[in-house]
Scaffold this active site. Structure first.
Site, PDB file in Angstrom:
ATOM      1  N   ALA A 146     -35.166 -19.400 -18.304  1.00  0.00           N
ATOM      2  CA  ALA A 146     -35.509 -19.031 -19.544  1.00  0.00           C
ATOM      3  C   ALA A 146     -34.517 -19.656 -20.307  1.00  0.00           C
ATOM      4  O   ALA A 146     -34.214 -18.636 -21.679  1.00  0.00           O
ATOM      5  CB  ALA A 146     -35.976 -18.254 -19.765  1.00  0.00           C
ATOM      6  N   ASN A 213     -33.640 -12.579 -14.449  1.00  0.00           N
ATOM      7  CA  ASN A 213     -34.013 -13.682 -13.949  1.00  0.00           C
ATOM      8  C   ASN A 213     -32.045 -14.172 -13.851  1.00  0.00           C
ATOM      9  O   ASN A 213     -31.729 -14.595 -13.509  1.00  0.00           O
ATOM     10  CB  ASN A 213     -34.389 -14.360 -13.276  1.00  0.00           C
ATOM     11  CG  ASN A 213     -35.848 -13.586 -11.907  1.00  0.00           C
ATOM     12  OD1 ASN A 213     -34.933 -14.002 -10.791  1.00  0.00           O
ATOM     13  ND2 ASN A 213     -36.488 -13.695 -12.360  1.00  0.00           N
ATOM     14  N   HIS A 243     -33.181 -13.916 -25.410  1.00  0.00           N
ATOM     15  CA  HIS A 243     -32.516 -14.182 -24.837  1.00  0.00           C
ATOM     16  C   HIS A 243     -30.715 -14.205 -25.371  1.00  0.00           C
ATOM     17  O   HIS A 243     -31.571 -15.390 -26.033  1.00  0.00           O
ATOM     18  CB  HIS A 243     -32.401 -14.679 -23.111  1.00  0.00           C
ATOM     19  CG  HIS A 243     -33.212 -14.183 -22.515  1.00  0.00           C
ATOM     20  ND1 HIS A 243     -33.479 -13.262 -21.878  1.00  0.00           N
ATOM     21  CD2 HIS A 243     -34.360 -15.205 -21.643  1.00  0.00           C
ATOM     22  CE1 HIS A 243     -34.591 -13.652 -20.766  1.00  0.00           C
ATOM     23  NE2 HIS A 243     -34.974 -14.308 -21.288  1.00  0.00           N
TER      24      HIS A 243
END
Ligand SMILES: NC(=O)c1ccc[n+]([C@@H]2O[C@H](COP(=O)([O-])OP(=O)(O)OC[C@H]3O[C@@H](n4cnc5c(N)ncnc54)[C@H](O)[C@@H]3O)[C@@H](O)[C@H]2O)c1
Length: 293
Positions: A146, A213, A243
């Site tokens: 991601a 992750n 993020h």
């Protein structure tokens, strides 16, 4: 007008050669990521054959198979999946699935693509998997997931002095994490944007095994999980998985922000993670020019 002759025998031979050359894929985990990968193979987006699947929820495997034109075999357990006649197994299940099955997959001479990358921050698992690659001459692939920018982190790792990941998610997407078993913070009671965790990637993947992750990927590409800092923000007003990576060192600095739309079937998983898994597998399966580091 140009007449192009059609030779059914030549066409059949070409088709056979192409399909015989296709990689055979096994799938461990039939949830949000596994389902989309299976559909991408079934629709021809990934030039491969999905031949075997396993999920410890039989319902999930059956639901996935019902969506496909080309039906794979549902194996009875993960051991049978590892031993099945496939070239590569895609893990899209959980950190436990990596812990329990990675070595046996490599021992059975299959390549492995891992989505639950957090499992590799356990040094003993990392060692088992990397020794397994060497001993059995097999490869392990970790898609970028991601985030963007892993190529740059890898390139600057010897000059990297600081790297921080700030992840913001809706508390609903963090629900069920081990962190809440011991914390006073309850996801349903968070009212405004709140920093709920500030620490190392090493600890973050243990406390939020299904959420972070990307912290594991950044650690493995860069300066390790004890030097990679992670901040997790729970924001009830957001509907994105965001993020932000801030890296600095002798090379200079960069900061990258990715605002992800969560997957419809699993809000913990970002749409980009699914697309990145599909692209990684497509790249492995077709012999095209490789773009990027
Ligand atoms: N690398 C990344 O950037 C990234 C991004 C998102 C998710 N993930 C990870 O990928 C994995 C799959 O994500 P998802 O969104 O598809 O999850 P999901 O919950 O939608 O699906 C997981 C499926 O795997 C099955 N499963 C779990 N443990 C298993 C085991 N030990 N053996 C067999 N089946 C098992 C579950 O029954 C479920 O059907 C998760 O571990 C998730 O944390 C990684």
């Amino acid at each position: 007008m140009c007449y192009v002759p059609v030779n059914p025998i030549t066409d059949l031979t070409r088709w056979l050669a192409k399909s015989i050359g296709l990689k055979r894929i096994g799938l461990l985990g039939c949830g949000a990521i596994g389902t989309e990968i299976a559909i991408a193979i079934d629709s021809g987006k990934i030039p491969a054959k999905l031949t075997h699947v396993f999920d410890f929820s039989k319902d999930s495997s059956q639901r996935l198979v019902s969506k496909l034109k080309n039906k794979p075999v549902i194996t009875e357990n993960a051991g049978l999946l590892a031993a099945s006649p496939v070239d590569l197994i895609v893990e899209a299940a959980s950190q436990d699935a990596v812990r329990d099955n990675a070595l046996s997959i490599l021992q059975n001479r299959k390549d492995l693509m891992i989505m639950s990358v957090g499992a590799l921050l356990d040094e003993s698992i990392f060692e088992i998997v990397s020794e397994g690659c060497k001993d059995f001459n097999k490869r392990v692939f970790l898609p970028s997931g991601a985030i963007a920018g892993l190529d740059s982190i890898k390139a600057v790792k010897n000059e990297l002095e600081s790297i921080v990941l700030v992840t913001t998610k809706n508390p609903k997407a963090l629900k069920g994490a081990k962190f809440f078993e011991t914390s006073k913070i309850k996801p349903d009671e968070i009212k405004g944007s709140t920093v709920i965790y500030d620490g190392t990637a090493e600890e973050a993947v243990r406390l939020f095994p299904a959420n972070i992750n990307v912290a594991a990927l950044i650690s493995l590409a860069g300066i390790g999980s004890s030097k990679t800092k992670v901040r997790i923000v729970a924001d009830p007003k957001t509907n994105k998985n965001t993020h932000e990576i801030q890296a600095s060192g002798k090379f200079g600095m960069f900061s990258i922000k990715i605002e992800n739309i969560p997957s419809e079937s699993n809000p913990k998983t970002s749409r980009l993670a699914i697309l990145s898994a599909i692209e990684c597998l497509r790249k492995i399966c077709d012999g095209e020019i490789q773009i990027g580091t």
